[in-house]
Design a protein around this motif. Structure first.
Motif, PDB file in Angstrom:
ATOM      1  N   THR A   1       0.824  -1.209   0.000  1.00 46.78           N
ATOM      2  CA  THR A   1       0.000   0.000   0.000  1.00 46.78           C
ATOM      3  C   THR A   1       0.860   1.261   0.000  1.00 46.78           C
ATOM      4  O   THR A   1       0.372   2.338  -0.319  1.00 46.78           O
ATOM      5  CB  THR A   1      -0.923   0.028   1.229  1.00 46.78           C
ATOM      6  OG1 THR A   1      -0.115  -0.016   2.414  1.00 46.78           O
ATOM      7  CG2 THR A   1      -1.883  -1.146   1.210  1.00 46.78           C
ATOM      8  N   GLN A   2       2.117   1.135   0.375  1.00 49.82           N
ATOM      9  CA  GLN A   2       3.007   2.278   0.455  1.00 49.82           C
ATOM     10  C   GLN A   2       3.985   2.284  -0.727  1.00 49.82           C
ATOM     11  O   GLN A   2       4.247   1.241  -1.312  1.00 49.82           O
ATOM     12  CB  GLN A   2       3.765   2.316   1.783  1.00 49.82           C
ATOM     13  CG  GLN A   2       4.563   1.075   2.154  1.00 49.82           C
ATOM     14  CD  GLN A   2       3.759  -0.014   2.803  1.00 49.82           C
ATOM     15  OE1 GLN A   2       3.168  -0.803   2.103  1.00 49.82           O
ATOM     16  NE2 GLN A   2       3.756  -0.104   4.123  1.00 49.82           N
ATOM     17  N   PRO A   3       4.489   3.477  -1.072  1.00 49.31           N
ATOM     18  CA  PRO A   3       5.496   3.539  -2.136  1.00 49.31           C
ATOM     19  C   PRO A   3       6.816   2.935  -1.640  1.00 49.31           C
ATOM     20  O   PRO A   3       7.235   3.179  -0.516  1.00 49.31           O
ATOM     21  CB  PRO A   3       5.643   5.041  -2.412  1.00 49.31           C
ATOM     22  CG  PRO A   3       5.146   5.723  -1.181  1.00 49.31           C
ATOM     23  CD  PRO A   3       4.146   4.800  -0.541  1.00 49.31           C
ATOM     24  N   ILE A   4       7.452   2.148  -2.508  1.00 47.83           N
ATOM     25  CA  ILE A   4       8.706   1.482  -2.149  1.00 47.83           C
ATOM     26  C   ILE A   4       9.764   1.834  -3.189  1.00 47.83           C
ATOM     27  O   ILE A   4       9.528   1.713  -4.389  1.00 47.83           O
ATOM     28  CB  ILE A   4       8.536  -0.047  -2.086  1.00 47.83           C
ATOM     29  CG1 ILE A   4       7.497  -0.417  -1.029  1.00 47.83           C
ATOM     30  CG2 ILE A   4       9.872  -0.732  -1.787  1.00 47.83           C
ATOM     31  CD1 ILE A   4       7.160  -1.895  -0.989  1.00 47.83           C
ATOM     32  N   THR A   5      10.913   2.270  -2.702  1.00 49.34           N
ATOM     33  CA  THR A   5      12.070   2.569  -3.542  1.00 49.34           C
ATOM     34  C   THR A   5      13.201   1.652  -3.094  1.00 49.34           C
ATOM     35  O   THR A   5      13.287   1.313  -1.921  1.00 49.34           O
ATOM     36  CB  THR A   5      12.491   4.051  -3.378  1.00 49.34           C
ATOM     37  OG1 THR A   5      11.366   4.879  -3.673  1.00 49.34           O
ATOM     38  CG2 THR A   5      13.652   4.416  -4.270  1.00 49.34           C
ATOM     39  N   MET A   6      14.063   1.253  -4.026  1.00 50.14           N
ATOM     40  CA  MET A   6      15.194   0.390  -3.703  1.00 50.14           C
ATOM     41  C   MET A   6      16.484   1.026  -4.188  1.00 50.14           C
ATOM     42  O   MET A   6      16.521   1.587  -5.287  1.00 50.14           O
ATOM     43  CB  MET A   6      15.032  -0.981  -4.365  1.00 50.14           C
ATOM     44  CG  MET A   6      13.924  -1.806  -3.769  1.00 50.14           C
ATOM     45  SD  MET A   6      13.343  -3.063  -4.906  1.00 50.14           S
ATOM     46  CE  MET A   6      12.172  -2.135  -5.877  1.00 50.14           C
ATOM     47  N   LEU A   7      17.525   0.939  -3.363  1.00 45.82           N
ATOM     48  CA  LEU A   7      18.844   1.455  -3.723  1.00 45.82           C
ATOM     49  C   LEU A   7      19.925   0.505  -3.235  1.00 45.82           C
ATOM     50  O   LEU A   7      19.733  -0.193  -2.233  1.00 45.82           O
ATOM     51  CB  LEU A   7      19.093   2.828  -3.078  1.00 45.82           C
ATOM     52  CG  LEU A   7      18.260   4.006  -3.536  1.00 45.82           C
ATOM     53  CD1 LEU A   7      18.544   5.215  -2.653  1.00 45.82           C
ATOM     54  CD2 LEU A   7      18.562   4.334  -4.989  1.00 45.82           C
ATOM     55  N   GLU A   8      21.057   0.529  -3.906  1.00 55.72           N
ATOM     56  CA  GLU A   8      22.242  -0.178  -3.427  1.00 55.72           C
ATOM     57  C   GLU A   8      23.108   0.826  -2.687  1.00 55.72           C
ATOM     58  O   GLU A   8      23.235   1.973  -3.117  1.00 55.72           O
ATOM     59  CB  GLU A   8      23.052  -0.748  -4.598  1.00 55.72           C
ATOM     60  CG  GLU A   8      22.389  -1.893  -5.315  1.00 55.72           C
ATOM     61  CD  GLU A   8      23.249  -2.423  -6.441  1.00 55.72           C
ATOM     62  OE1 GLU A   8      23.497  -3.636  -6.460  1.00 55.72           O
ATOM     63  OE2 GLU A   8      23.664  -1.616  -7.303  1.00 55.72           O
ATOM     64  N   THR A   9      23.704   0.389  -1.566  1.00 53.14           N
ATOM     65  CA  THR A   9      24.537   1.290  -0.770  1.00 53.14           C
ATOM     66  C   THR A   9      25.750   0.559  -0.206  1.00 53.14           C
ATOM     67  O   THR A   9      25.793  -0.667  -0.144  1.00 53.14           O
ATOM     68  CB  THR A   9      23.758   1.876   0.423  1.00 53.14           C
ATOM     69  OG1 THR A   9      23.318   0.809   1.265  1.00 53.14           O
ATOM     70  CG2 THR A   9      22.579   2.711  -0.016  1.00 53.14           C
ATOM     71  N   SER A  10      26.687   1.369   0.231  1.00 48.77           N
ATOM     72  CA  SER A  10      27.801   0.885   1.044  1.00 48.77           C
ATOM     73  C   SER A  10      27.978   1.878   2.175  1.00 48.77           C
ATOM     74  O   SER A  10      28.399   3.019   1.949  1.00 48.77           O
ATOM     75  CB  SER A  10      29.096   0.788   0.233  1.00 48.77           C
ATOM     76  OG  SER A  10      30.183   0.583   1.119  1.00 48.77           O
TER      77      SER A  10
END
Length: 149
Positions: free
Chosen positions: A118-127
């Motif tokens: 139901t919520q907006p989801i964003t994905m990122l790669e990080t270090s």
């Protein structure tokens, strides 16, 4: 936060077993509460004060994918978080054994999760160690938590 709860936002990447508070200026002051993965049973006590959620997953540890996915699904299904924007961070991409964003999305079945959430989801790669992706995280926070006026 994802299991096992890894420090983010430029601090040393050490397992997080308790709770930490960090203030950021984005430009307004925002307080980030960091909860370790082992603190999962008490996470719901903080949901009502949550404006945005950063869920950190160790992309170098394939043995934790299933438990991290279960924790993510639990968080996404919590009623108080139904409209809270979520940023899923696949961390530790500086390690030679990390799984790529494509692999992590596949293992987590992120397409299915995003389509059902139901919520907006964003994905990122990080270090967290070398700062890769940090600027994108801060930009996401600025955009997501922008002043209402």
């Amino acid at each position: 936060r994802g299991a096992p709860g890894t420090a983010a936002l430029g601090r040393a990447p050490v397992p997080q077993v308790g709770t930490n508070l960090t203030d950021l200026r984005l430009p307004r002051r925002v307080t980030v509460r960091e909860l370790g993965g082992c603190m999962g049973p008490i996470w719901p006590s903080y949901y009502s004060e949550c404006s945005a959620l950063l869920f950190v997953v160790d992309a170098s540890n394939p043995t934790q994918v299933s438990s991290s996915c279960i924790q993510l699904l639990s968080v996404l299904s919590a009623a108080p978080l139904a409209s809270v924007p979520v940023l899923v961070l696949f961390n530790k991409i500086d390690l030679p054994c990390y799984m790529s964003l494509v692999e992590m999305k596949s293992l987590f079945r992120m397409q299915d999760i995003v389509s059902c959430a139901t919520q907006p989801i964003t994905m990122l790669e990080t270090s967290a160690r070398d700062g890769t992706g940090l600027a994108d995280v801060l930009q996401w926070l600025r955009t997501t938590l922008k002043d209402p006026c």
